[in-house]
Design a protein around this motif. Structure first.
Motif, PDB file in Angstrom:
ATOM      1  N   GLU A 175     -11.831  33.503  44.556  1.00  0.00           N
ATOM      2  CA  GLU A 175     -11.545  34.720  45.318  1.00  0.00           C
ATOM      3  C   GLU A 175     -12.311  34.733  46.640  1.00  0.00           C
ATOM      4  O   GLU A 175     -12.555  35.795  47.223  1.00  0.00           O
ATOM      5  N   SER A 176     -12.720  33.573  47.113  1.00  0.00           N
ATOM      6  CA  SER A 176     -13.468  33.494  48.371  1.00  0.00           C
ATOM      7  C   SER A 176     -12.500  33.337  49.536  1.00  0.00           C
ATOM      8  O   SER A 176     -11.739  32.382  49.591  1.00  0.00           O
ATOM      9  N   THR A 200      -9.205  28.335  51.894  1.00  0.00           N
ATOM     10  CA  THR A 200      -9.446  29.711  52.315  1.00  0.00           C
ATOM     11  C   THR A 200      -8.137  30.492  52.296  1.00  0.00           C
ATOM     12  O   THR A 200      -7.233  30.214  53.075  1.00  0.00           O
ATOM     13  N   LEU A 201      -8.043  31.462  51.399  1.00  0.00           N
ATOM     14  CA  LEU A 201      -6.853  32.312  51.281  1.00  0.00           C
ATOM     15  C   LEU A 201      -7.288  33.772  51.239  1.00  0.00           C
ATOM     16  O   LEU A 201      -8.422  34.084  50.871  1.00  0.00           O
ATOM     17  N   GLU A 202      -6.368  34.651  51.612  1.00  0.00           N
ATOM     18  CA  GLU A 202      -6.662  36.087  51.618  1.00  0.00           C
ATOM     19  C   GLU A 202      -5.930  36.825  50.501  1.00  0.00           C
ATOM     20  O   GLU A 202      -5.791  38.040  50.558  1.00  0.00           O
ATOM     21  N   ASN A 203      -5.464  36.093  49.501  1.00  0.00           N
ATOM     22  CA  ASN A 203      -4.660  36.693  48.427  1.00  0.00           C
ATOM     23  C   ASN A 203      -5.418  36.786  47.105  1.00  0.00           C
ATOM     24  O   ASN A 203      -4.826  36.945  46.045  1.00  0.00           O
ATOM     25  N   TYR A 227      -6.975  34.344  45.787  1.00  0.00           N
ATOM     26  CA  TYR A 227      -6.946  33.049  45.110  1.00  0.00           C
ATOM     27  C   TYR A 227      -7.563  31.941  45.973  1.00  0.00           C
ATOM     28  O   TYR A 227      -7.340  30.757  45.723  1.00  0.00           O
ATOM     29  N   GLY A 228      -8.351  32.339  46.988  1.00  0.00           N
ATOM     30  CA  GLY A 228      -9.104  31.357  47.748  1.00  0.00           C
ATOM     31  C   GLY A 228     -10.140  30.685  46.860  1.00  0.00           C
ATOM     32  O   GLY A 228     -10.579  31.243  45.848  1.00  0.00           O
ATOM     33  N   ASP A 243       0.736  29.347  46.509  1.00  0.00           N
ATOM     34  CA  ASP A 243      -0.401  30.199  46.850  1.00  0.00           C
ATOM     35  C   ASP A 243      -1.439  30.256  45.730  1.00  0.00           C
ATOM     36  O   ASP A 243      -2.333  31.104  45.750  1.00  0.00           O
ATOM     37  N   ILE A 244      -1.328  29.351  44.759  1.00  0.00           N
ATOM     38  CA  ILE A 244      -2.293  29.271  43.660  1.00  0.00           C
ATOM     39  C   ILE A 244      -2.884  27.850  43.655  1.00  0.00           C
ATOM     40  O   ILE A 244      -2.291  26.923  43.105  1.00  0.00           O
ATOM     41  N   PRO A 245      -4.045  27.667  44.284  1.00  0.00           N
ATOM     42  CA  PRO A 245      -4.611  26.322  44.403  1.00  0.00           C
ATOM     43  C   PRO A 245      -5.516  25.938  43.230  1.00  0.00           C
ATOM     44  O   PRO A 245      -6.054  26.790  42.518  1.00  0.00           O
TER      45      PRO A 245
END
Length: 362
Positions: free
Chosen positions: A132-133, A155-158, A160-161, A182-184
């Motif tokens: 979540e970062s 780095t994601l804003e959803n 799931y970073g 969008d799910i790494p």
């Protein structure tokens, strides 16, 4: 009091039966998370029955039902306590140096960055994983980069970073998007100064819940895709992260069997992490699994740093000479289970998760 006893008994029976129904909707999957609390409530309701006045002629049938449920849950949960016998191994001369990592769901909207930085500085792990970062967290963690020169950042804003920081050299790393773009998941290949190579996997699939994903299809598909990838790797492997799952669920057991990894909670403890603020409503959903060459010395939660998850701390070493002794802890998937895993992966890929590119707290 009899009415309360009856309502509790029926409710606990429903919560026991729902996870047995193999349906991916969150209504059937969420009760798996609360097995510890359900077991405690069954015991308390069983004791309540003995002090309940005006008992029904069917009282002993209800007590017998509660007792059977108590045994059912206890048989499953006892495996994740020190009461369950598991052989312990000690570090030998041919082993690697002891290594340490921290895995933490930092909660994207948590702004107490300094508390997490101080936690890392206090425990000084060789590597740490954040989930979540987002961009703000990446910027806040830059002061640690001088001590952790090797990084892999997603780095994601959803929510799931994911960021991985290491003092140990990262020889190769990649980001996987197994079931959704969008799910790494992070796969990092590392090599220690004393010559031991291993692979660190960081995962964070979406949970089935009334506020997030309606079903567990993406979660299960993502985890089982990771399990398949692990089977292709011929090095010691650690898979760690916020699984949004519990170790005793069917999909977790299928993950363990498909990946040929070991669950270190067995014979040790639950290591419950969520929710960090509510001790009595805390579930063990931040999991880890490892191959037979990895030997766990310590696995525990650390102090809260403002997130809704407690961080997980692990101390381990690598040993290629003792691995055959630990291989007996590995379970293998049957032909039918392998086919079921493939089907769950395909279902996960077909599922269309409804996640915004940028999530706001609300």
């Amino acid at each position: 009091m009899w009415t309360a006893y009856l309502i509790l008994t029926v409710l606990l029976l429903i919560l026991t039966i729902l996870p047995k129904i193999q349906h991916s909707h969150w209504i059937f999957r969420v009760p798996e998370f609360g097995k510890i609390q359900i077991t405690v409530f069954i015991l308390l309701t069983l004791l309540l029955g003995f002090i309940t006045p005006d008992k029904s002629p069917y009282f002993w049938y209800f007590q017998a039902l509660l007792f059977v449920m108590l045994i059912h849950h206890s048989v499953i949960l006892v495996k994740y306590t020190p009461l369950y016998p598991v052989k312990k191994y000690t570090q030998k001369y041919q082993s690697s140096e002891k290594l340490h990592f921290i895995s933490a769901n930092v909660y994207q909207f948590n702004t107490e960055y300094d508390r997490f930085i101080k936690l890392v500085e206090k425990h000084r792990p060789e590597m740490f994983l954040t989930m979540e970062s987002n961009g703000d967290w990446e910027k806040a963690l830059r002061p640690l980069e001088k001590d952790y020169p090797y990084q892999h950042k997603v780095t994601l804003e959803n929510t799931y970073g994911m960021h991985f920081y290491s003092k140990i050299e990262i020889e190769d790393s990649r980001t996987h998007y197994f079931v959704a773009d969008d799910i790494p998941s992070i796969e990092a290949h590392l090599k220690t100064k004393d010559g031991f190579s291993f692979v660190f996997f960081g995962v964070h699939p979406p949970p089935p819940s009334p506020t997030e994903e309606e079903t567990s299809k993406e979660r299960d598909g993502d985890l089982l895709s990771t399990a398949k990838r692990v089977r292709e790797i011929k090095k010691p492997v650690i898979v760690v992260g916020d699984f949004n799952n519990v170790a005793w669920s069917k999909s977790s057991i299928l993950f363990r069997k498909t990946s040929h990894l070991i669950d270190p909670r067995i014979g040790r403890s639950f290591v419950s992490t969520f929710h960090a603020k509510y001790r009595l409503l805390r579930f063990p959903i931040d999991l880890m699994f490892h191959s037979e060459e990895i030997f766990i010395e310590n696995l525990k939660t650390l102090e809260n740093f403002g997130s809704d998850h407690l961080p997980v701390y692990c101390e381990f070493f690598i040993d290629h000479e003792q691995d055959e002794k630990q291989a007996e802890r590995i379970d293998h998937a049957t032909k039918d289970e392998k086919a079921e895993a493939e089907e769950m992966i395909e279902e996960g890929k077909r599922e269309n998760g409804e996640r915004d590119a940028v999530v706001t707290e609300g």
